[in-house]
Design a protein around this motif. Sequence first.
Motif, PDB file in Angstrom:
ATOM      1  N   SER B 131       0.841  -1.188   0.000  1.00 18.66           N
ATOM      2  CA  SER B 131       0.000   0.000   0.000  1.00 18.66           C
ATOM      3  C   SER B 131       0.873   1.234   0.000  1.00 18.66           C
ATOM      4  N   GLU B 132       0.394   2.254  -0.667  1.00 22.72           N
ATOM      5  CA  GLU B 132       1.192   3.487  -0.698  1.00 22.72           C
ATOM      6  C   GLU B 132       0.960   4.314   0.551  1.00 22.72           C
ATOM      7  N   THR B 133      -0.219   4.115   1.173  1.00 24.92           N
ATOM      8  CA  THR B 133      -0.487   4.814   2.432  1.00 24.92           C
ATOM      9  C   THR B 133      -0.395   3.811   3.572  1.00 24.92           C
ATOM     10  N   GLU B 134      -0.353   4.327   4.771  1.00 25.94           N
ATOM     11  CA  GLU B 134      -0.218   3.442   5.916  1.00 25.94           C
ATOM     12  C   GLU B 134      -1.474   2.575   6.057  1.00 25.94           C
ATOM     13  N   ILE B 135      -1.265   1.300   6.355  1.00 27.76           N
ATOM     14  CA  ILE B 135      -2.388   0.384   6.479  1.00 27.76           C
ATOM     15  C   ILE B 135      -2.949   0.504   7.896  1.00 27.76           C
ATOM     16  N   SER B 136      -4.285   0.573   7.979  1.00 29.26           N
ATOM     17  CA  SER B 136      -4.877   0.752   9.314  1.00 29.26           C
ATOM     18  C   SER B 136      -5.764  -0.450   9.666  1.00 29.26           C
ATOM     19  N   GLY B 137      -6.336  -0.432  10.843  1.00 25.22           N
ATOM     20  CA  GLY B 137      -7.218  -1.533  11.294  1.00 25.22           C
ATOM     21  C   GLY B 137      -6.526  -2.402  12.316  1.00 25.22           C
ATOM     22  N   SER B 138      -7.268  -2.793  13.347  1.00 18.66           N
ATOM     23  CA  SER B 138      -6.634  -3.556  14.427  1.00 18.66           C
ATOM     24  C   SER B 138      -6.548  -5.041  14.096  1.00 18.66           C
TER      25      SER B 138
END
Lengths: 427, 397
Positions: B131-138
């Motif tokens: 991913s080019e942006t930071e991956i989120s989600g727990s």
Amino acid sequence: MKKSLYAGAAALALTSGMAVAADLNGEQVTVFGPWLGPDQEIVEQVLAGFAEATGADVRYVGSDSFESQIKVDVEAGSAPNVAVFPQPGLAADMAAGGFLTPLADGTGDWINENYAAGSSWVDLGTYADASGADNLYGFFYKVDVKSLVWYSPENFEDAGYEVPTSMEDLKALSDQIVADGGTPWCIGLGSGGATGWPATDWVEDLLLRTQTPDVYDAWVSNEISFDDPRIVAAIEEFGAFARNDDYVVGGAGAVASTDFRDSPKGLFSSPPQCYMHRQASFIPAFFPEGTAVGEDADFFYFPSYAEKELGNPVLGAGTLWAITNDSPGAHALIEYLQTPEAHETWMARGGFLTPHKGVDSSKFSDGATAKMNDILLGATTFRFDGSDLMPGGVGAGSFWTGMVDYAGGKDAGEVAAGIQSSWDALK
Amino acid sequence: MDNIAGTKSSLTWAVHISVAALVFLWLFPTLGLFVSSFRTADQIATGGWWKSMFPSQQNLTLRASPASEQKLEGSLYVIEGELFEEGIEVEISRWGASSQNISTYAAGEVGEFRSGETVTVQANGSYRIESETEISGSRGKRIFVTAITPPEFTFENYQNVLFDESNREGMAKAFFNTLTVTIPATVLPILIAAFAAYALAWMDFPGRSLLIAAVVALLVVPLQLALIPLLSLHNDITTFLNGLLGLEGANELKGKGYVGVWFAHIGFGLPLAIYLLRNYMVGLPRDIIENARVDGATDFQIFVKIILPLSFPALASFAIFQFLWTWNDLLVSLVFLIDSTGETTVMTKQIVELLGTRGGNWEILATSAFVSIAVPLLVFFAMQRYLVRGLLAGSVK
């Protein structure tokens, strides 16, 4: 002299407030309840707290056939000190038979003051004794909320569905899922000898959403007959979900034969067999291993009709502790259950809801349980599971089997009339 | 004639087929239970045991590592890992990144999550999310695979039932408690019934036939009928004894206990025991007994020296029956033995406890069945040659 000394000590004990003052060193207090397995470990922890506070020797024994065993024990005269009843109806029978000891004076006032909707909990625990006089016999501890719909948030996101906030939305969502080629509901009524009970919860929930609470109360006490058109309409409302081949996994024919413990697993299969499952707060115990409640699975309030203006009724159930064999230790235990500590011990281990207003809600094991407790505390109407309040022959008998017949295709009016005649036969 | 000894019946094949069918009918569910006892709860819930023995194609929902494991490679955020544990040989054919499309991509193709990250899954289960942006989600991203997985079995259930810390002690205690119940409850009724059977078979006294009829009649009395009256009788007796002997507090006799459960098992077992043994003893040759009488033997001597040794097959077969009943019994123990102190639990009760408040733990049930069957099996194999002989007890003269 001695008498007044005791009276003084008792007064001191009362005034000392929450601290359980009785010194019960070495006294045995036996507790008999319906919890087994992991639940048994937790209740033993709660009781260990009592043992620590008082020095009593507390023993807990659980049974999966609590209902029949307590009858045998009590009638034969080998009752435990305290029994934990899952059904108030059974406790009422015992009280009428003269087998229960009224709780100490002041317990009712305490419940009124410290429980949310306190007076309704007092009413639920008050029964007529052998001579017909009303006494408070039961203390509620551990409550389940039943009006919940479980779903997988990620599946909803993948499909672009929103959590419905009214019954109309819920039905529209169900239709939309069908139109998208999915199946909205997982419903299973199977439960061994108790097959049919999940359907009674559906009917009760839907009755609370279509009629006023008065109708519900009158139905539970059979002042309104079971085959009244309003009740039959609620049963048919359930049929709109369970008898619709498009709505349920496996078609309407599979509803009665699917075990209720297996039915939620359809939420998590690949591809999802179903998207929603209406069941009480205990059901996460039967989710696949490693399912995180609040993340992999979540729930929403089983919504009410926006157009009916009946508020937000909540259906629940709970266990009530009653004294079946009088002893100072038994009364001390009931007193201990009034401390926030007794509630917080179980809260921290999960699967526990309480109407106690004085507990520290940060002690809940997870956010999901706290959210459930909010549903409980925020209810405009709280009603106890009606089938647990009806006489055993109906609430744990013909109501169950009648609902299985109904799910199998029998006419709702016919089913209701059959249940009513079985109720008449009990009078 | 077909039935002349030494000639084969023309229906032998029918006998063989029905025997084979019966054996199959018994063994097939047992085998299923045995296989299930090595499977986890989720496996039991999702697929039949008959499929579990071969590699099978399954649709699985697996999770990638959570966002906290992401690494920055140049300008790309990357999560890499394996979907399956090491050592498991799988072959992924198709996979998908959404529960709506679980088989969009073939192994090795590049897919895309709803939230925009790209992902590649190889046939062996290794994956890479970019991913080019930071991956989120727990929680980790869900990856849906269609894979051929090898059979998987576990000893975990046996570990749980036998050695788990929380119930190891309880199980051991229950085992010895069960023996304490079972052995006297097997030996005592045989002892009493043998005497009674001899008297009913070979001693003349008025009302003998009526007594036999009464015993046979008792066979049909359901034991549930007697539970509450018997228990209150036990309670009354112990209250009386406590008063008589001046016992109090911890020394007090209790209505629920070993003695009570022994009496209950003896009582409920006696009618069948007497009936079975009497029918067998009546079939013994009259001449032997009369000869002994003529030689001056007393009834007791005849019983001990002649009848008992000759009745051994019948005694043994009843012993097996009674042992199995008392070993597997839950109801009588619950009513007459297990009090609310929890000290006197038995194996069956312990197993019910393992099943949990709402039951339905098939993996525990299957495993417990094989754990609890071990002792009866030993008893059966030790005594089975008598059982076969004893089953004919009283039927052939």
